[in-house]
Scaffold this motif. Structure first.
Motif, PDB file in Angstrom:
ATOM      1  N   SER A 177       0.806  -1.229   0.000  1.00  0.00           N
ATOM      2  CA  SER A 177       0.000   0.000   0.000  1.00  0.00           C
ATOM      3  C   SER A 177       0.837   1.276   0.000  1.00  0.00           C
ATOM      4  CB  SER A 177      -0.943   0.011   1.218  1.00  0.00           C
ATOM      5  OG  SER A 177      -0.216  -0.028   2.441  1.00  0.00           O
ATOM      6  N   ILE A 178       2.080   1.203   0.480  1.00  0.00           N
ATOM      7  CA  ILE A 178       2.936   2.383   0.573  1.00  0.00           C
ATOM      8  C   ILE A 178       4.010   2.342  -0.508  1.00  0.00           C
ATOM      9  CG2 ILE A 178       4.568   3.645   2.036  1.00  0.00           C
ATOM     10  CD1 ILE A 178       3.088   2.400   4.458  1.00  0.00           C
ATOM     11  N   LYS A 179       4.159   3.435  -1.233  1.00  0.00           N
ATOM     12  CA  LYS A 179       5.239   3.559  -2.210  1.00  0.00           C
ATOM     13  C   LYS A 179       6.464   4.130  -1.504  1.00  0.00           C
ATOM     14  CE  LYS A 179       2.475   4.293  -6.414  1.00  0.00           C
ATOM     15  NZ  LYS A 179       2.219   5.227  -7.550  1.00  0.00           N
ATOM     16  N   ASN A 180       7.482   3.307  -1.320  1.00  0.00           N
ATOM     17  CA  ASN A 180       8.659   3.712  -0.556  1.00  0.00           C
ATOM     18  C   ASN A 180       9.355   4.913  -1.192  1.00  0.00           C
ATOM     19  OD1 ASN A 180      10.594   3.522   1.504  1.00  0.00           O
ATOM     20  ND2 ASN A 180      11.951   2.277   0.223  1.00  0.00           N
ATOM     21  N   GLY A 181       9.548   5.946  -0.395  1.00  0.00           N
ATOM     22  CA  GLY A 181      10.204   7.161  -0.889  1.00  0.00           C
ATOM     23  C   GLY A 181       9.287   8.077  -1.654  1.00  0.00           C
ATOM     24  N   VAL A 182       8.033   7.676  -1.849  1.00  0.00           N
ATOM     25  CA  VAL A 182       7.078   8.483  -2.617  1.00  0.00           C
ATOM     26  C   VAL A 182       5.890   8.897  -1.752  1.00  0.00           C
ATOM     27  CG1 VAL A 182       5.576   8.567  -4.641  1.00  0.00           C
ATOM     28  CG2 VAL A 182       7.743   7.315  -4.741  1.00  0.00           C
ATOM     29  N   THR A 183       5.265   7.927  -1.104  1.00  0.00           N
ATOM     30  CA  THR A 183       4.130   8.224  -0.223  1.00  0.00           C
ATOM     31  C   THR A 183       4.485   7.968   1.237  1.00  0.00           C
ATOM     32  OG1 THR A 183       3.154   5.998  -0.290  1.00  0.00           O
ATOM     33  CG2 THR A 183       2.582   7.513  -2.069  1.00  0.00           C
ATOM     34  N   GLY A 184       5.733   7.616   1.497  1.00  0.00           N
ATOM     35  CA  GLY A 184       6.197   7.341   2.846  1.00  0.00           C
ATOM     36  C   GLY A 184       7.488   6.560   2.800  1.00  0.00           C
ATOM     37  N   PHE A 185       7.827   5.935   3.917  1.00  0.00           N
ATOM     38  CA  PHE A 185       9.072   5.171   3.987  1.00  0.00           C
ATOM     39  C   PHE A 185       8.794   3.784   4.569  1.00  0.00           C
ATOM     40  CE2 PHE A 185      10.469   9.626   4.385  1.00  0.00           C
ATOM     41  CZ  PHE A 185      11.338   9.694   3.296  1.00  0.00           C
ATOM     42  N   LEU A 186       9.375   2.762   3.953  1.00  0.00           N
ATOM     43  CA  LEU A 186       9.321   1.399   4.462  1.00  0.00           C
ATOM     44  C   LEU A 186      10.680   1.096   5.085  1.00  0.00           C
ATOM     45  CD1 LEU A 186       7.535  -0.293   1.428  1.00  0.00           C
ATOM     46  CD2 LEU A 186       6.536   0.176   3.677  1.00  0.00           C
ATOM     47  N   CYS A 187      10.670   0.754   6.380  1.00  0.00           N
ATOM     48  CA  CYS A 187      11.922   0.639   7.126  1.00  0.00           C
ATOM     49  C   CYS A 187      12.036  -0.711   7.820  1.00  0.00           C
ATOM     50  CB  CYS A 187      11.990   1.730   8.206  1.00  0.00           C
ATOM     51  SG  CYS A 187      11.737   3.407   7.601  1.00  0.00           S
ATOM     52  N   ASP A 188      13.291  -1.095   8.101  1.00  0.00           N
ATOM     53  CA  ASP A 188      13.492  -2.223   9.003  1.00  0.00           C
ATOM     54  C   ASP A 188      12.904  -1.835  10.357  1.00  0.00           C
ATOM     55  OD1 ASP A 188      14.819  -3.713   7.100  1.00  0.00           O
ATOM     56  OD2 ASP A 188      16.806  -2.984   7.698  1.00  0.00           O
ATOM     57  N   PRO A 189      12.334  -2.788  11.083  1.00  0.00           N
ATOM     58  CA  PRO A 189      11.655  -2.469  12.347  1.00  0.00           C
ATOM     59  C   PRO A 189      12.619  -2.208  13.501  1.00  0.00           C
ATOM     60  CG  PRO A 189      11.550  -4.815  11.941  1.00  0.00           C
ATOM     61  CD  PRO A 189      12.195  -4.208  10.720  1.00  0.00           C
ATOM     62  N   THR A 190      13.470  -1.191  13.342  1.00  0.00           N
ATOM     63  CA  THR A 190      14.408  -0.810  14.402  1.00  0.00           C
ATOM     64  C   THR A 190      14.243   0.674  14.702  1.00  0.00           C
ATOM     65  OG1 THR A 190      16.196  -0.193  12.878  1.00  0.00           O
ATOM     66  CG2 THR A 190      16.057  -2.526  13.539  1.00  0.00           C
ATOM     67  N   PRO A 191      14.502   1.098  15.942  1.00  0.00           N
ATOM     68  CA  PRO A 191      14.391   2.524  16.280  1.00  0.00           C
ATOM     69  C   PRO A 191      15.264   3.415  15.405  1.00  0.00           C
ATOM     70  CG  PRO A 191      14.505   1.209  18.278  1.00  0.00           C
ATOM     71  CD  PRO A 191      14.781   0.270  17.137  1.00  0.00           C
ATOM     72  N   LEU A 192      16.469   2.947  15.068  1.00  0.00           N
ATOM     73  CA  LEU A 192      17.371   3.758  14.253  1.00  0.00           C
ATOM     74  C   LEU A 192      16.780   4.015  12.880  1.00  0.00           C
ATOM     75  CD1 LEU A 192      20.023   5.193  13.739  1.00  0.00           C
ATOM     76  CD2 LEU A 192      21.034   2.972  13.113  1.00  0.00           C
ATOM     77  N   GLU A 193      16.308   2.967  12.209  1.00  0.00           N
ATOM     78  CA  GLU A 193      15.760   3.137  10.859  1.00  0.00           C
ATOM     79  C   GLU A 193      14.524   4.040  10.871  1.00  0.00           C
ATOM     80  OE1 GLU A 193      16.923   2.042   7.846  1.00  0.00           O
ATOM     81  OE2 GLU A 193      18.704   1.589   9.039  1.00  0.00           O
ATOM     82  N   PHE A 194      13.650   3.860  11.845  1.00  0.00           N
ATOM     83  CA  PHE A 194      12.458   4.707  11.942  1.00  0.00           C
ATOM     84  C   PHE A 194      12.843   6.157  12.243  1.00  0.00           C
ATOM     85  CE2 PHE A 194       9.686   1.285  11.362  1.00  0.00           C
ATOM     86  CZ  PHE A 194       8.360   1.694  11.432  1.00  0.00           C
ATOM     87  N   SER A 195      13.798   6.349  13.145  1.00  0.00           N
ATOM     88  CA  SER A 195      14.189   7.718  13.503  1.00  0.00           C
ATOM     89  C   SER A 195      14.863   8.426  12.333  1.00  0.00           C
ATOM     90  CB  SER A 195      15.120   7.702  14.719  1.00  0.00           C
ATOM     91  OG  SER A 195      16.335   7.037  14.421  1.00  0.00           O
ATOM     92  N   LEU A 196      15.611   7.708  11.514  1.00  0.00           N
ATOM     93  CA  LEU A 196      16.222   8.314  10.323  1.00  0.00           C
ATOM     94  C   LEU A 196      15.146   8.802   9.351  1.00  0.00           C
ATOM     95  CD1 LEU A 196      19.178   5.825   9.661  1.00  0.00           C
ATOM     96  CD2 LEU A 196      19.361   8.230  10.371  1.00  0.00           C
ATOM     97  N   ALA A 197      14.111   8.004   9.174  1.00  0.00           N
ATOM     98  CA  ALA A 197      13.011   8.415   8.295  1.00  0.00           C
ATOM     99  C   ALA A 197      12.263   9.602   8.885  1.00  0.00           C
ATOM    100  CB  ALA A 197      12.066   7.236   8.070  1.00  0.00           C
ATOM    101  N   MET A 198      12.052   9.588  10.185  1.00  0.00           N
ATOM    102  CA  MET A 198      11.386  10.712  10.855  1.00  0.00           C
ATOM    103  C   MET A 198      12.207  11.990  10.715  1.00  0.00           C
ATOM    104  SD  MET A 198      10.331   8.435  14.194  1.00  0.00           S
ATOM    105  CE  MET A 198       9.683   9.733  15.252  1.00  0.00           C
ATOM    106  N   ALA A 199      13.521  11.840  10.832  1.00  0.00           N
ATOM    107  CA  ALA A 199      14.414  13.001  10.718  1.00  0.00           C
ATOM    108  C   ALA A 199      14.341  13.643   9.338  1.00  0.00           C
ATOM    109  CB  ALA A 199      15.847  12.575  11.036  1.00  0.00           C
ATOM    110  N   LYS A 200      14.192  12.818   8.306  1.00  0.00           N
ATOM    111  CA  LYS A 200      14.086  13.360   6.947  1.00  0.00           C
ATOM    112  C   LYS A 200      12.892  14.292   6.816  1.00  0.00           C
ATOM    113  CE  LYS A 200      16.224   9.373   4.627  1.00  0.00           C
ATOM    114  NZ  LYS A 200      15.998   8.228   3.689  1.00  0.00           N
ATOM    115  N   LEU A 201      11.778  13.916   7.419  1.00  0.00           N
ATOM    116  CA  LEU A 201      10.572  14.729   7.308  1.00  0.00           C
ATOM    117  C   LEU A 201      10.652  15.981   8.172  1.00  0.00           C
ATOM    118  CD1 LEU A 201       7.866  11.895   7.283  1.00  0.00           C
ATOM    119  CD2 LEU A 201       8.937  13.057   5.348  1.00  0.00           C
TER     120      LEU A 201
END
Length: 431
Positions: A363-387
């Motif tokens: 359902s999510i287009k990675n890098g287009v409508t959101g981010f698909l990440c490995d389920p780790t705090p670091l990966e999620f926080s990096l995506a959050m930081a981009k926004l």
């Protein structure tokens, strides 16, 4: 798939309990959209409380008939599954003997009704499998395994009798094949029909706050601690935004009735439970209470409790307002069967950060409508930081997300695909 003709069908829909859950939302959307296509639609169920249902079921767009509401949901708080099957079989026999033949019957959740409905050979039966029931049921003890064995066997055999099987995602289709190996060996493959979201309920936001929003039930499998740990990592001195002031950033964790998944609402119905409050949080459920306290303790331990707000009961209007005001939505479950929350978020012009597994991958287009990440705090926080670093990019992704949902996951798109499946399966009968 062949082109749809203008033929109008006489369609019956059989659903166990017409309440206000995710599975019920899908069935109501199906009935409304099929009726809008000009078909004659009639819904049959074992329970329909007019004070606790979707308004479309009492609006007169399609009739709803109840059979078997007098039958028990359990026997001395045991045999819930058996009683559920008997209630559905009673509905099926009533439809069989009290009504003229339907062109197509759409059933979901309980497959044992299919052989009954197939007695009239002129009728085509379509079964919507939200997820294999045997994977949702407990098999923890020897007695339970013996109790479930004939039920699990019946589920696979009767599911395979349907003229067409639909599932809610490619992930569920893969699970279906791995679970029902006998059907897979016979070449029985389900088709994918994604659930839909009503995009008209969401208006374009005029502004946003530096707030991350998580919408999920308070259950451990929803992995909400991932959102808290990722948010804490943003705020830590050595975090990914250590040189940026984000003291005004916040995280809102909310459980609303809309976050109840299709499979969980099936389990609620199967066990005979009724949750009557507006939100999905139920103090009677031990896990709800315990997990909420665990999350609050984690927020305290991570030092971000002052920036995190927990909301245990949230109406649809309140949820929509929270969506309108947030920067993005965090969706933390792993291997989710489909996930309606990402669709609602994208329909509300918001990008979604989710785990790179299960339904969100579709359902999510990675890098287009959101981010698909490995389920780790670091990966999620990096995506959050981009926004956080580029709010304009978040806005652009939100607009693209809205277009994506309108094109692929709106109720109109859902209705068109379902109509095509039913007309084609009926035409196959005539050919």
């Amino acid at each position: 798939m062949a082109k749809v003709t203008s033929s109008k069908l006489n369609i019956a829909i059989i659903h166990p309990d017409l309440g206000i859950g995710g599975a019920e939302r899908l069935i109501v959307d199906a009935a409304v959209e099929l009726a809008s296509q000009g078909h004659k639609v009639h819904v049959f169920t074992a329970h329909h409380d007019k004070n606790r249902c979707f308004e479309e079921t009492v609006a007169g767009t399609f009739p709803v008939t109840v059979y078997g509401s007098f039958l028990p949901r359990h026997i001395f708080y045991h045999f819930h599954a058996l009683c559920a099957y008997l209630r559905c079989l009673f509905v099926a026999f009533c439809v069989l003997f009290m009504w003229h033949s339907f062109d197509v019957i759409l059933a979901d959740q309980v497959s044992v009704v299919i052989p009954i409905l197939k007695i009239k050979r002129s009728t085509k039966v379509v079964f919507y499998c939200h997820f294999p029931d045997l994977l949702l049921a407990q098999h923890s003890t020897f007695i339970r395994r013996m109790y479930r064995k004939p039920i699990d066997y019946a589920e696979e055999i009767t599911t395979g009798i349907a003229d067409l099987i639909l599932v809610n995602s490619k992930f569920t289709a893969s699970t279906f094949a791995n679970t029902f190996k006998y059907l897979d060996a016979k070449g029985i493959r389900p088709a994918v029909l994604y659930p839909a979201v009503n995009v008209d309920q969401f208006n374009e936001p005029s502004s946003f706050k530096l707030n991350f929003l998580s919408i999920n039930r308070f259950e451990r499998k929803k992995n909400i601690q991932l959102a808290i740990s990722a948010f804490a990592m943003l705020n830590s001195p050595e975090g990914v935004l250590k040189h940026k002031d984000i003291t005004n950033a916040s995280l809102t964790i909310v459980e609303s009735a809309q976050s109840c998944s299709l499979c969980v609402n099936y389990l609620v119905w199967l066990c005979g439970a009724i949750i009557s409050q507006t939100g999905g949080f139920d103090k009677r459920l031990k896990e709800n209470v315990e997990y909420l306290e665990e999350l609050k303790d984690l927020a305290e331990k991570e030092g971000v409790s002052n920036n995190i707000k927990f909301i245990t009961s949230c109406s649809t209007a309140e949820r929509n307002e929270l969506l309108s005001e947030c920067l993005c939505v965090l969706y933390t479950p792993k291997d989710e069967h489909f996930g309606i929350v990402p669709l609602e978020a994208m329909a509300a012009y918001k990008p979604v950060i989710a785990c790179n597994s299960g339904g969100p991958v579709e359902s999510i287009k990675n890098g287009v409508t959101g981010f698909l990440c490995d389920p780790t705090p670091l990966e999620f926080s990096l995506a959050m930081a981009k926004l956080i670093s580029d709010p304009q990019e978040a806005d652009n992704m939100g607009r693209e997300a809205r277009r994506h949902v309108v094109e692929s996951f709106s109720t109109k798109s859902f209705g068109q695909h379902l109509n095509r499946y039913l007309v084609d399966i009926h035409r196959g009968k005539e050919d």
